[in-house]
Design an enzyme around this catalytic site. Structure first.
Site, short mmCIF file in Angstrom:
data_model
loop_
_atom_site.label_atom_id
_atom_site.label_comp_id
_atom_site.label_asym_id
_atom_site.label_seq_id
_atom_site.Cartn_x
_atom_site.Cartn_y
_atom_site.Cartn_z
N ASN A 37 46.37 63.34 -0.35
CA ASN A 37 45.00 63.59 -0.80
C ASN A 37 44.76 64.93 -1.39
OD1 ASN A 37 42.42 62.90 -1.65
ND2 ASN A 37 41.38 62.61 0.43
N HIS A 119 32.42 53.32 9.30
CA HIS A 119 31.78 54.24 9.09
C HIS A 119 30.22 54.19 8.72
CE1 HIS A 119 35.83 56.57 7.76
NE2 HIS A 119 35.79 56.00 9.00
N ARG A 144 31.49 54.54 13.51
CA ARG A 144 31.58 55.96 13.62
C ARG A 144 30.44 56.50 13.15
NH1 ARG A 144 35.36 59.92 9.99
NH2 ARG A 144 33.48 59.65 8.67
N TYR A 156 30.42 66.86 6.27
CA TYR A 156 31.56 66.15 6.13
C TYR A 156 31.20 64.78 6.41
CZ TYR A 156 35.19 63.03 7.85
OH TYR A 156 36.16 62.01 7.99
N ASP A 209 33.26 62.40 14.52
CA ASP A 209 34.41 63.15 14.05
C ASP A 209 33.83 64.61 13.94
OD1 ASP A 209 36.44 64.09 12.90
OD2 ASP A 209 36.97 62.45 11.32
N HIS A 211 36.00 66.99 12.70
CA HIS A 211 36.65 67.41 11.94
C HIS A 211 37.20 69.00 12.05
CE1 HIS A 211 37.79 66.51 7.47
NE2 HIS A 211 37.95 65.37 8.11
N GLU A 261 45.35 63.14 13.23
CA GLU A 261 45.59 62.63 11.63
C GLU A 261 46.01 63.42 10.86
OE1 GLU A 261 41.01 61.67 11.09
OE2 GLU A 261 41.15 63.58 9.54
N ARG A 282 46.08 59.65 16.58
CA ARG A 282 45.51 59.16 15.49
C ARG A 282 46.30 59.06 14.14
NH1 ARG A 282 41.33 57.49 13.66
NH2 ARG A 282 40.80 59.15 12.52
N HIS A 311 44.76 56.15 11.80
CA HIS A 311 43.73 57.06 10.70
C HIS A 311 43.64 56.02 9.46
CE1 HIS A 311 43.04 60.61 7.85
NE2 HIS A 311 41.96 60.14 8.28
N ASP A 315 41.87 57.24 1.49
CA ASP A 315 42.85 57.70 0.66
C ASP A 315 44.37 57.33 1.29
OD1 ASP A 315 41.23 59.94 2.44
OD2 ASP A 315 43.20 60.53 2.90
N GLU A 338 40.83 52.62 12.51
CA GLU A 338 39.91 52.79 11.53
C GLU A 338 39.71 51.94 10.31
OE1 GLU A 338 40.13 56.86 10.10
OE2 GLU A 338 37.90 57.12 9.93
N TRP A 401 37.53 72.81 7.06
CA TRP A 401 36.65 71.78 6.64
C TRP A 401 37.02 70.36 7.20
CZ3 TRP A 401 37.90 66.99 4.14
CH2 TRP A 401 37.00 66.10 3.49
#
Ligand code: EZ4
Ligand code: CO
Length: 401
Positions: A37, A119, A144, A156, A209, A211, A261, A282, A311, A315, A338, A401
């Site tokens: 991605n 999600h 999640r 995020y 998450d 992140h 991930e 993950r 994960h 994407d 997920e 991020w």
């Protein structure tokens, strides 16, 4: 059998996907997901300039040897997608040649169906509660939860809106700049869990998450603050590069931890697994180098009672998702999968045998991984440049991020 053709297909049926297609002299084809991605074209060059020329003439049955020669032969180790697409395409061919769905070659089914989590997100708590309700109506067995944070413009996992109220895509031709304030986030998240538990009760498995945004001591604080709400897990609480960071978090909280991930190899997990610092690994097939190394990771993790949690964002293409679902069905230490799903157009470009119903996946029984690529439809939706966002603190400093 010999590989006679290797093609890399880039398509954007809503977002970019990179797919490797191998063809053998017996007419069998195999697909592998090579989507990275935000850096898609670098992988296209890597594969077409440096990898596919080496594959022509190879026996596709030699999956392990091909993986080892691509990993060791490059000398410059690692990289998120350097072996994955080739490995999955070879497994696809091998399973088709055997006339079996891939999971049968991985030891056969260890369960009837695969539990997923979906999600839920909202700019504020009421919007999040509606989103949880929508996931539950779809049959999601676990959810999640991600929420906007008061004082932050974009966070995020939560869709933002522009001045006209239209949703702002987090995937843009220039990186979208989001803002971040760890103290505000740490104050807010426990109130989110409190509200969701109050509305939906004690039993619903809830995931969150972070992140990669917290320091070890901040992550420890959050883990402790969430303990009363019994989260299913806290994901990527600290930046992934530093395995030792999880020692402090682990000592401080019984909140289960999920990591991995962005990892590329088993070495990224050595400390985490052998010291039992996490509860779920993950990694995705696409970013961990394929089915071959991910299976080895799960077997390594199983020795320490650590479970799989592949994960599954948008994407990862349906090709990468299909490979995941075969592994999920076969490995003993499956934890959870997920599942974000794809747009209907993506599902048309990549027709797949795996099914999702009542919150559960099954790989289906088509030979191979069970995905067919519609190349004409793929070509009708060409690549379009898109970056992931970046994060900045209020003083302008770049943050994870
Ligand atoms: O941000 O896959 O758990 N899921 C995630 C994902 C990642 C994206 C990045 O491309 O963290 O949403
Ligand atoms: Co994540």
């Amino acid at each position: 059998m010999k590989i006679v053709d290797a093609e890399v297909v880039v398509t954007s049926p809503g977002r970019n996907f990179v797919t490797l297609k191998l063809t053998t002299d017996e007419g069998l084809t195999g697909l592998g997901d090579a989507t990275l991605n935000g850096r898609e074209l670098a992988v296209v060059s890597y594969l077409t300039d440096h990898v596919t020329p080496l594959l022509i003439g190879l026996d596709p049955h030699r999956v392990e040897d091909t993986w080892q020669s691509l990993y060791r032969g490059a000398y410059w180790r690692r990289g998120p997608v350097t072996m994955a697409a080739v490995d999955v395409a070879l497994w696809d061919i091998k399973a088709k040649a055997a006339g079996l769905p891939l999971y049968q070659l991985l030891g056969g089914a260890s369960r009837e169906r695969i539990g997923t989590y979906g999600h839920a997100n909202g700019r504020d708590i009421p919007e999040l509660l509606d989103s949880v309700r929508a996931r539950l109506a779809e049959g999601c067995p676990a959810v999640r939860i991600q929420s906007g944070v008061p004082g932050l413009k974009a966070v995020y996992g939560v869709s933002d809106t522009d001045d006209t109220g239209a949703p702002v895509l987090h995937q843009q031709a220039r990186p979208l700049v989001e803002d971040w304030d760890t103290a505000a986030y740490l104050r807010h998240v426990p109130t989110v869990f409190e509200a969701v538990r109050a509305e939906f009760g004690a039993e619903l498995p809830l995931l969150h998450d972070s992140h990669h945004r917290l320091t070890p001591v901040q992550a420890a604080r959050l883990g402790k603050d969430l303990e009363p709400y019994r989260p299913f897990w806290l994901e990527d609480c600290t930046p992934a590069e530093n395995q030792e960071a999880l020692r402090l978090v682990r000592r401080s909280t019984t909140t289960p931890l999920a990591v991995g991930e962005v990892f590329n190899t088993v070495y990224d997990y050595q400390t985490l697994v052998t010291e039992q610092l996490i509860d779920y690994v993950r990694s995705a097939v696409t970013h961990f180098g394929g089915v071959t190394p991910l299976r080895k990771l799960f077997d390594f993790a199983a020795q320490y009672q650590i479970k799989s949690a592949i994960h599954g964002p948008e994407d990862i293409s349906p090709v990468g998702m299909a490979a995941a679902v075969h592994l999920d069905l076969a490995v003993h230490n499956f934890g959870i999968q997920e599942y974000s799903g794809h747009t209907p157009l993506t599902d048309e470009v990549f027709r797949h045998a795996y099914t999702f119903s009542d919150g559960h996946l099954h790989p289906g029984d088509a030979p191979g991984i069970g995905v067919e690529l519609d190349e004409e439809l793929a070509a009708a939706h060409p690549y379009s440049a898109a970056y992931l966002p970046v994060n900045r603190l209020h003083d302008g400093t770049v943050h994870d991020w």
